[in-house]
Write a protein that holds these residues in place. Structure first.
Motif, short mmCIF file in Angstrom:
data_model
loop_
_atom_site.label_atom_id
_atom_site.label_comp_id
_atom_site.label_asym_id
_atom_site.label_seq_id
_atom_site.Cartn_x
_atom_site.Cartn_y
_atom_site.Cartn_z
N PHE A 69 41.63 32.27 30.64
CA PHE A 69 40.38 32.96 30.96
C PHE A 69 40.69 34.11 31.92
O PHE A 69 41.43 33.93 32.88
CB PHE A 69 39.39 32.00 31.60
N TRP A 70 40.12 35.28 31.65
CA TRP A 70 40.23 36.39 32.59
C TRP A 70 38.93 37.20 32.57
O TRP A 70 38.12 37.09 31.65
CB TRP A 70 41.43 37.27 32.28
N ASN A 71 38.73 38.00 33.60
CA ASN A 71 37.49 38.77 33.75
C ASN A 71 37.81 39.98 34.62
O ASN A 71 37.66 39.95 35.84
CB ASN A 71 36.40 37.91 34.39
N PRO A 73 33.98 38.76 30.70
CA PRO A 73 34.83 37.57 30.55
C PRO A 73 35.46 37.49 29.16
O PRO A 73 34.86 37.90 28.16
CB PRO A 73 33.85 36.42 30.77
N THR A 107 27.44 38.80 30.84
CA THR A 107 26.88 38.29 32.08
C THR A 107 25.69 37.37 31.78
O THR A 107 25.02 37.53 30.76
CB THR A 107 26.41 39.44 32.99
N THR A 151 28.73 34.41 34.27
CA THR A 151 29.12 34.95 32.96
C THR A 151 29.18 33.80 31.98
O THR A 151 29.30 32.64 32.36
CB THR A 151 30.50 35.64 33.01
N VAL A 186 30.83 32.77 27.87
CA VAL A 186 31.57 33.10 26.65
C VAL A 186 31.17 32.09 25.60
O VAL A 186 31.30 30.87 25.82
CB VAL A 186 33.09 33.06 26.87
N ARG A 190 30.90 30.52 33.88
CA ARG A 190 31.70 30.70 35.09
C ARG A 190 31.07 31.83 35.92
O ARG A 190 30.23 32.58 35.41
CB ARG A 190 33.15 31.05 34.70
N GLN A 237 31.20 35.40 38.42
CA GLN A 237 31.65 36.76 38.12
C GLN A 237 32.86 37.17 38.95
O GLN A 237 33.09 38.35 39.20
CB GLN A 237 30.49 37.74 38.33
N SER A 286 43.88 40.09 33.71
CA SER A 286 44.35 39.63 32.40
C SER A 286 45.83 39.28 32.42
O SER A 286 46.31 38.53 31.58
CB SER A 286 44.09 40.71 31.34
#
Length: 337
Positions: free
Chosen positions: A40-42, A48, A73, A79, A81, A316, A318, A323
């Motif tokens: 997971f990255w944002n 996200p 968001t 956020t 996904v 999750r 913000q 990445s």
């Protein structure tokens, strides 16, 4: 004493075989726990992304491992996904119902997985489903075709019974291809199948192509292509081939991608398993029964599999996460059949 030792040795071997048969990653017939691993990255706090780790994830998890899932968001602090078209199917085409999901995050400071109760994975079944049944009616099926038509009728009944919102269409093929467009009229579909007549040759690829076209006009949350054949294509032009069909499915602009399932009746050795496995995409599978009797069970199991599809939602905050250094996540999915 030798006889006693021999008896004990045989008993130990039998016990070992029982333990090996029941364990070693085998599927509990009453359900099981499966695991999915993802990164997971944002990068902006509002964009996200998740990427599944196919190597570590349980092999029964069926999803498009080749794509990254992007999110959005949720309010001013969260956020989310959404991971669509999620199914759990074992090697015997048994389908599993999700009962609970536990979230874990890998902590670099302790080098261990920690259960996460703040950031969670929610799940719900997709109620809105569109299915296109692509049905072989070539003369190679012989007298078995009447039985296969009944299996298809039972399949239609199963899908409409299990889901609240269903649209289904039919593409039937031999030397010619016919269509029955997507509809909510279950009885009309069953009447149409009962009236099908056999023809020469196997226009498989063109029929699948038309099935994809039909589904691409649907905006259902779950879109499924379900194909039955007992042979290999012998009518398509060179440009209509498996790579073309896979590319067409993958390039679909709809948010919810098409999942394709295939049954190849393998009794006469006429199906190309490599091709059908390749065409089973986006979390779909292929099955190859050897007899018409086995085929009934596969139709029944695929009816459950196709109708039982989930959307997962990972929630999750913000927090900005690079990445290049994504968070490692693990989810334990408790299931039942």
């Amino acid at each position: 004493m030798k006889l006693r030792n021999a008896f004990l040795s045989i008993k130990a071997i039998v016990l070992t075989l029982i333990l090996v048969s029941c364990g070693g990653g085998g599927v509990n017939p009453n359900g099981s726990i499966f695991e999915i691993y993802l990164d997971f990255w944002n990068t902006s706090g509002k964009s996200p992304m998740v990427r599944f780790d196919a190597a570590q994830t349980s092999k029964e998890i069926k999803i498009d491992f080749s794509k990254n899932f992007g999110g959005e968001t949720e309010g001013s602090t969260l956020t989310k996904v959404i991971i669509d078209n999620f199914r759990i199917i074992d090697e015997y085409s048994n389908n599993y119902n999700i009962e609970n999901i536990k979230a874990f995050e890998y902590r670099n400071d302790t080098k261990a997985w920690k259960e996460d109760v703040e950031f969670t994975m929610d799940f719900k079944q997709s109620e809105d489903i569109s299915v296109v049944l692509v049905l072989d009616r070539s003369e190679s099926l012989g007298a078995d075709f009447e039985t296969i038509k009944q299996y298809a009728v039972d399949f239609i009944e199963k899908i409409f019974t299990d889901r609240k919102v269903v649209k289904m269409g039919i593409v039937d093929f031999a030397d010619t291809i016919n269509e029955f467009p997507l509809t909510t009229d279950k009885e009309a579909l069953k009447t149409y199948v009962r009236g099908l007549k056999q023809g020469k040759f196997t226009a498989l690829y063109n029929a699948v192509d038309q099935g994809i076209d039909m589904l691409q006009k649907s905006n259902s949350q779950s879109r499924v292509l379900f194909t039955f054949t007992d042979g290999t294509d012998n009518m398509a032009p060179p440009n209509i081939n498996p790579d073309y069909l896979i590319g067409k499915i993958k390039s679909d602009k709809n948010q919810y991608k098409i999942t394709s399932f295939f049954i190849g009746l393998n009794g006469n050795g006429g199906v190309d398993k490599t091709v059908l496995n390749k065409l089973a995409s986006n979390g779909g599978t292929a099955s190859f029964p050897s007899t018409v009797k086995e085929l009934k069970d596969v139709f029944t199991k695929f009816g459950r599999v196709i109708s039982n599809v989930y959307n997962l939602t990972y929630i999750r905050n913000q927090q900005v996460i690079s990445s290049s250094s994504p968070v490692k996540l693990k989810f334990q999915i408790v299931t039942s059949k």
